[in-house]
Design a protein around this motif. Structure first.
Motif, PDB file in Angstrom:
ATOM      1  N   UNK A 295      32.328  58.751 142.571  1.00  0.00           N
ATOM      2  CA  UNK A 295      33.279  58.741 143.696  1.00  0.00           C
ATOM      3  C   UNK A 295      34.708  58.989 143.174  1.00  0.00           C
ATOM      4  N   UNK A 296      35.027  58.311 142.078  1.00  0.00           N
ATOM      5  CA  UNK A 296      36.362  58.445 141.481  1.00  0.00           C
ATOM      6  C   UNK A 296      36.570  59.900 141.031  1.00  0.00           C
ATOM      7  N   UNK A 297      35.493  60.499 140.444  1.00  0.00           N
ATOM      8  CA  UNK A 297      35.590  61.885 139.978  1.00  0.00           C
ATOM      9  C   UNK A 297      35.796  62.828 141.165  1.00  0.00           C
ATOM     10  N   UNK A 298      35.074  62.573 142.238  1.00  0.00           N
ATOM     11  CA  UNK A 298      35.180  63.420 143.433  1.00  0.00           C
ATOM     12  C   UNK A 298      36.608  63.337 143.996  1.00  0.00           C
ATOM     13  N   UNK A 299      37.100  62.140 144.013  1.00  0.00           N
ATOM     14  CA  UNK A 299      38.422  61.845 144.522  1.00  0.00           C
ATOM     15  C   UNK A 299      39.504  62.483 143.662  1.00  0.00           C
ATOM     16  N   UNK A 300      39.304  62.451 142.333  1.00  0.00           N
ATOM     17  CA  UNK A 300      40.267  63.093 141.428  1.00  0.00           C
ATOM     18  C   UNK A 300      40.335  64.577 141.792  1.00  0.00           C
ATOM     19  N   UNK A 301      39.145  65.195 141.977  1.00  0.00           N
ATOM     20  CA  UNK A 301      39.086  66.621 142.305  1.00  0.00           C
ATOM     21  C   UNK A 301      39.871  66.933 143.573  1.00  0.00           C
ATOM     22  N   UNK A 302      39.649  66.101 144.606  1.00  0.00           N
ATOM     23  CA  UNK A 302      40.308  66.360 145.897  1.00  0.00           C
ATOM     24  C   UNK A 302      41.820  66.242 145.777  1.00  0.00           C
ATOM     25  N   UNK A 303      42.280  65.199 145.083  1.00  0.00           N
ATOM     26  CA  UNK A 303      43.740  65.002 145.003  1.00  0.00           C
ATOM     27  C   UNK A 303      44.377  66.061 144.113  1.00  0.00           C
ATOM     28  N   UNK A 304      43.643  66.501 143.096  1.00  0.00           N
ATOM     29  CA  UNK A 304      44.195  67.569 142.251  1.00  0.00           C
ATOM     30  C   UNK A 304      44.360  68.841 143.076  1.00  0.00           C
ATOM     31  N   UNK A 305      43.421  69.093 143.958  1.00  0.00           N
ATOM     32  CA  UNK A 305      43.508  70.264 144.833  1.00  0.00           C
ATOM     33  C   UNK A 305      44.785  70.190 145.686  1.00  0.00           C
ATOM     34  N   UNK A 306      45.077  68.990 146.166  1.00  0.00           N
ATOM     35  CA  UNK A 306      46.267  68.799 147.023  1.00  0.00           C
ATOM     36  C   UNK A 306      47.569  69.106 146.281  1.00  0.00           C
ATOM     37  N   UNK A 307      47.608  68.776 144.982  1.00  0.00           N
ATOM     38  CA  UNK A 307      48.869  68.960 144.254  1.00  0.00           C
ATOM     39  C   UNK A 307      48.912  70.278 143.483  1.00  0.00           C
ATOM     40  N   UNK A 308      47.767  70.952 143.365  1.00  0.00           N
ATOM     41  CA  UNK A 308      47.732  72.236 142.676  1.00  0.00           C
ATOM     42  C   UNK A 308      47.264  72.152 141.230  1.00  0.00           C
ATOM     43  N   UNK A 309      46.840  70.955 140.786  1.00  0.00           N
ATOM     44  CA  UNK A 309      46.332  70.807 139.410  1.00  0.00           C
ATOM     45  C   UNK A 309      44.933  71.416 139.328  1.00  0.00           C
ATOM     46  N   UNK A 310      44.645  72.105 138.203  1.00  0.00           N
ATOM     47  CA  UNK A 310      43.276  72.630 138.015  1.00  0.00           C
ATOM     48  C   UNK A 310      42.416  71.486 137.480  1.00  0.00           C
ATOM     49  N   UNK A 311      41.370  71.134 138.198  1.00  0.00           N
ATOM     50  CA  UNK A 311      40.496  70.041 137.745  1.00  0.00           C
ATOM     51  C   UNK A 311      39.111  70.609 137.476  1.00  0.00           C
ATOM     52  N   UNK A 312      38.595  70.291 136.298  1.00  0.00           N
ATOM     53  CA  UNK A 312      37.272  70.776 135.913  1.00  0.00           C
ATOM     54  C   UNK A 312      36.405  69.566 135.598  1.00  0.00           C
ATOM     55  N   UNK A 313      35.362  69.349 136.389  1.00  0.00           N
ATOM     56  CA  UNK A 313      34.459  68.228 136.114  1.00  0.00           C
ATOM     57  C   UNK A 313      33.317  68.720 135.227  1.00  0.00           C
ATOM     58  N   UNK A 314      33.146  68.072 134.073  1.00  0.00           N
ATOM     59  CA  UNK A 314      32.066  68.458 133.159  1.00  0.00           C
ATOM     60  C   UNK A 314      31.055  67.335 133.104  1.00  0.00           C
ATOM     61  N   UNK A 315      29.825  67.618 133.567  1.00  0.00           N
ATOM     62  CA  UNK A 315      28.759  66.609 133.498  1.00  0.00           C
ATOM     63  C   UNK A 315      28.043  66.796 132.171  1.00  0.00           C
ATOM     64  N   UNK A 316      28.025  65.744 131.371  1.00  0.00           N
ATOM     65  CA  UNK A 316      27.369  65.848 130.056  1.00  0.00           C
ATOM     66  C   UNK A 316      26.482  64.621 129.872  1.00  0.00           C
ATOM     67  N   UNK A 317      25.447  64.746 129.001  1.00  0.00           N
ATOM     68  CA  UNK A 317      24.708  63.516 128.737  1.00  0.00           C
ATOM     69  C   UNK A 317      25.491  62.712 127.710  1.00  0.00           C
ATOM     70  N   UNK A 318      25.310  61.404 127.742  1.00  0.00           N
ATOM     71  CA  UNK A 318      26.233  60.550 126.996  1.00  0.00           C
ATOM     72  C   UNK A 318      26.168  60.760 125.484  1.00  0.00           C
ATOM     73  N   UNK A 319      25.001  61.250 124.989  1.00  0.00           N
ATOM     74  CA  UNK A 319      24.894  61.498 123.541  1.00  0.00           C
ATOM     75  C   UNK A 319      25.746  62.711 123.122  1.00  0.00           C
ATOM     76  N   UNK A 320      26.045  63.596 124.055  1.00  0.00           N
ATOM     77  CA  UNK A 320      26.849  64.789 123.710  1.00  0.00           C
ATOM     78  C   UNK A 320      28.328  64.590 124.022  1.00  0.00           C
ATOM     79  N   UNK A 321      28.662  63.440 124.603  1.00  0.00           N
ATOM     80  CA  UNK A 321      30.029  63.247 125.098  1.00  0.00           C
ATOM     81  C   UNK A 321      31.088  63.347 123.990  1.00  0.00           C
ATOM     82  N   UNK A 322      30.802  62.720 122.854  1.00  0.00           N
ATOM     83  CA  UNK A 322      31.815  62.697 121.786  1.00  0.00           C
ATOM     84  C   UNK A 322      32.197  64.127 121.380  1.00  0.00           C
TER      85      UNK A 322
END
Ligand code: NAD
Length: 305
Positions: free
Chosen positions: A46-73
């Protein structure tokens, strides 16, 4: 009823407006924020979705990357080295233990929009406000504690006639939550700004303050034997963040005209708060996301410097 309820959306609006014009005026174009989602937590999604929406409002480019936790680092390391990425946010919890703390420190301080790396936390606790001797680059403050500071500034709890850094002198505040992500940093920030802060958690009460006459350069912490119900009547401001639906502050213990702020996802104040408070802020989430963007813009500027 004399109590005024202030919604986070209204408080966030002026920051959003300011961000929008600053972003539109940038010679380098909009900054890029990369979010890493490596869990199945619905609040994180929800927080990620919300970040995306608010970034759209201000003009920031937001890229959500879904990764498995072992590859996160590795994914964070790649983003650290990618000049097209100005800021990084990781949606926690990932492992839910010390490994999350480790990951917070894998994010480069130059891209840490959440202000969770060791350097920023250390500076915050030690009341070090700038990253450089010339005082050109302010330190990054974690988003939710910063959002609550901005809420208190907006509603006039900070006294702007007093010098910067002392504007809470004379105020007594309770923070009911002492987590490492919100309650403890918030108590430290408010005490560094001059308040006497009662930090309340399940195990008891501590006092954060710069002492009589705010003579100390940074806050000290003392354990006290008083119970929450004994200190709440002394407080001008009560801030709650208890993550349990059944928890409700006993409003009969509060000072008449108290300022009440809730940051928990549950309503920690019952409806009777409106008979007690002068100002009531039921949530701060939208201000938190505005602060995230403000931190991003600041880091993008520093990268340029
Ligand atoms: P946490 O579980 O890490 O910490 C909870 C804190 O509340 C602990 O200090 C605990 O001792 C204290 N607590 C629990 N029961 C208590 C009681 N009965 N009396 C006094 N203290 C008690 O949680 P957290 O990560 O700090 O999150 C707290 C809440 O804030 C959650 O609801 C979370 O969703 C919300 N949150 C909101 C934002 C935002 O921007 N709005 C950001 C982060 C967290």
């Amino acid at each position: 009823m004399p109590c005024k309820t202030l919604l986070a959306s209204g408080i966030a609006a002026k920051f959003t407006e300011e961000l929008r014009s600053l972003i539109a005026a940038r010679a380098d174009g909009p900054p890029t924020l990369v979010g890493f989602l490596a869990n199945e937590d619905p609040f994180a999604a929800k927080y990620a979705e919300w970040t995306g929406k608010t970034c759209e409002e201000t003009g920031i480019k937001f890229e959500l990357r879904r990764v498995d936790r072992e590859s996160l680092e590795e994914a964070i390391v790649d983003a650290n080295g990618d000049v097209r990425v100005n800021g990084i946010i990781v949606y926690y919890p990932v492992f839910g233990d010390r490994q999350d703390q480790y990951l917070q420190n894998v994010v480069s301080p130059t891209k840490d929009v959440e202000g969770l790396c060791h350097q920023y936390c250390y500076n915050m606790y030690h009341n070090v406000r700038f990253l450089d001797e010339e005082k050109q680059r302010k330190c990054i403050i974690p988003c939710t504690p910063l959002a609550i500071v901005k809420v208190l500034e907006h509603i006039g709890v900070y006294n702007s006639i007093l010098p910067y850094g002392d504007r809470l002198h004379g105020k007594t505040v309770a923070v009911i939550n002492r987590s490492e992500v919100v309650g403890r940093p918030l108590a430290a920030l408010l005490a560094n700004d001059g308040a006497k802060v009662y930090s309340v958690d399940v195990n008891g009460v501590q006092v954060f303050s710069r002492g009589p006459g705010i003579a100390l350069a940074r806050h000290k912490v003392a354990e006290v034997s008083e119970k929450a119900e004994e200190v709440l009547p002394l407080c001008d401001v009560v801030i709650t963040g208890v993550p349990v639906e059944s928890y409700k502050v006993d409003t009969s213990t509060l000072k008449d005209g108290v300022v009440a702020v809730n940051f928990s996802s549950y309503r920690n104040f019952p409806d009777s708060i409106k008979q007690k408070a002068s100002l009531y802020v039921p949530s701060v989430g939208k201000v938190t996301v505005a602060m995230l963007q403000r931190n991003l813009l600041r880091l993008a500027e520093y990268q340029h410097m």
